[in-house]
Scaffold this active site. Sequence first.
Site, PDB file in Angstrom:
ATOM      1  N   ARG A 183       0.802  -1.229   0.000  1.00  0.00           N
ATOM      2  CA  ARG A 183       0.000   0.000   0.000  1.00  0.00           C
ATOM      3  C   ARG A 183       0.836   1.280   0.000  1.00  0.00           C
ATOM      4  NH1 ARG A 183      -2.664  -4.008   1.776  1.00  0.00           N
ATOM      5  NH2 ARG A 183      -0.653  -4.470   2.672  1.00  0.00           N
ATOM      6  N   THR A 184       1.810   1.345   0.890  1.00  0.00           N
ATOM      7  CA  THR A 184       2.511   2.623   1.072  1.00  0.00           C
ATOM      8  C   THR A 184       3.266   2.994  -0.199  1.00  0.00           C
ATOM      9  OG1 THR A 184       2.740   2.025   3.393  1.00  0.00           O
ATOM     10  CG2 THR A 184       4.046   3.892   2.611  1.00  0.00           C
ATOM     11  N   LYS A 241      26.115  -4.576  -1.695  1.00  0.00           N
ATOM     12  CA  LYS A 241      27.584  -4.656  -1.813  1.00  0.00           C
ATOM     13  C   LYS A 241      28.263  -3.967  -0.635  1.00  0.00           C
ATOM     14  CE  LYS A 241      27.000  -3.764  -6.744  1.00  0.00           C
ATOM     15  NZ  LYS A 241      27.183  -2.665  -7.698  1.00  0.00           N
ATOM     16  N   HIS A 283       5.176   5.690  11.617  1.00  0.00           N
ATOM     17  CA  HIS A 283       4.659   5.578  10.246  1.00  0.00           C
ATOM     18  C   HIS A 283       3.718   6.775  10.045  1.00  0.00           C
ATOM     19  CE1 HIS A 283       3.481   3.967   6.496  1.00  0.00           C
ATOM     20  NE2 HIS A 283       3.139   2.734   6.839  1.00  0.00           N
ATOM     21  N   ARG A 294      11.331   3.771   3.297  1.00  0.00           N
ATOM     22  CA  ARG A 294      10.986   2.818   4.368  1.00  0.00           C
ATOM     23  C   ARG A 294      12.244   2.041   4.714  1.00  0.00           C
ATOM     24  NH1 ARG A 294       5.862  -1.183   4.452  1.00  0.00           N
ATOM     25  NH2 ARG A 294       4.940   0.808   5.091  1.00  0.00           N
TER      26      ARG A 294
HETATM   27  N1   CP Z   1      -0.050  -0.109   5.945  1.00  0.00           N
HETATM   28  C1   CP Z   1       1.114  -0.362   5.318  1.00  0.00           C
HETATM   29  O1   CP Z   1       2.155   0.239   5.640  1.00  0.00           O
HETATM   30  O2   CP Z   1       1.029  -1.298   4.348  1.00  0.00           O
HETATM   31  P1   CP Z   1       2.250  -1.773   3.433  1.00  0.00           P
HETATM   32  O3   CP Z   1       3.233  -2.452   4.374  1.00  0.00           O
HETATM   33  O4   CP Z   1       1.657  -2.715   2.434  1.00  0.00           O
HETATM   34  O5   CP Z   1       2.868  -0.565   2.840  1.00  0.00           O
END
Ligand code: CP
Length: 310
Positions: free
Chosen positions: A51-52, A80, A129, A101
Amino acid sequence: MNSNSLVSISDISKEEILHLLENARYFEENPNHKILDGKVVATLFFEPSTRTRLSFETAVNRLGGRVIGFSDASTTSSSKGETLKDTIKMVSNYVDLIVMRHYLEGAARYATEVTDTPIINAGDGAHQHPTQTMLDLYSIYKTQGTLDNLTITMVGDLKYGRTVHSLLMAMQYFNPTFNFVACDELKMPAEYKEFCDQKGIKYTEHKDFSEEVINSSDIIYMTRVQRERFTDIMEYEKVKNLYNLHNAMLDNSKDNLRILHPLPRVTEIDQDVDDNPKAYYFQQAQNGLYARQAIICRALNIDIKEVQKS
Ligand code: CP
């Protein structure tokens, strides 16, 4: 550090949160623009995501920008031995904005210290998050008509769950009452309970996901027990199926109750809940597109009034 970076939800004020929610509403009604023409955004995902990453990339595409990046760091020179510092400095040479991320807590903050390019934290370990929180707030506002005075029940992995940590902090402005439902191994960390104490936020802790807790809730925020955060797989096996929401448990719940989940889910919400009008997790994920369009505009100093003219 670029002041438009978004690393922690505490980086932005209540006024900025409300402004972002207004802008998310605008993008929901008007998703397509050309305001990122000539801009390039990097999505650097050192941890898996559906999603993110895809909603950020869709947001950039719908705003007329371009995306570069990776979804699997093993295909990059970090495999590496290239450091995070060098990776960020290199990518900064190519782009206007980095969405990142990482599995390490604090990685996004560190990235802001090695570049002037704005950084958006798309999740750092068990820490924060913040963009998920913006879509959660937008979802709560849309379904409840307010963010104020709500009873929010957080269930499952409250120890490692970065989404619940960010949401808890963002709700400080809105007089929430929290129920924390978790086993001893996964309960809300002391630092977040201390945060509640400092801010005068009411909370109670529960091991049972009881009818009383469910029926008092305006929002139930389910979370996945995150296998990837456990160093001892036996510990994960012991707790992975402790909390499971199924449809019959909602029979006497409030009419305005909505079930949220950042997703992905595993076993914590039965599929029989999906058709219940109180299930909102798929719409919640859709709201991520609009919230992230608003967040990208903030990061790139794009005024919504200019957007409305385009
Ligand atoms: N909610 C969320 O962060 O989903 P993903 O890990 O799929 O990005």
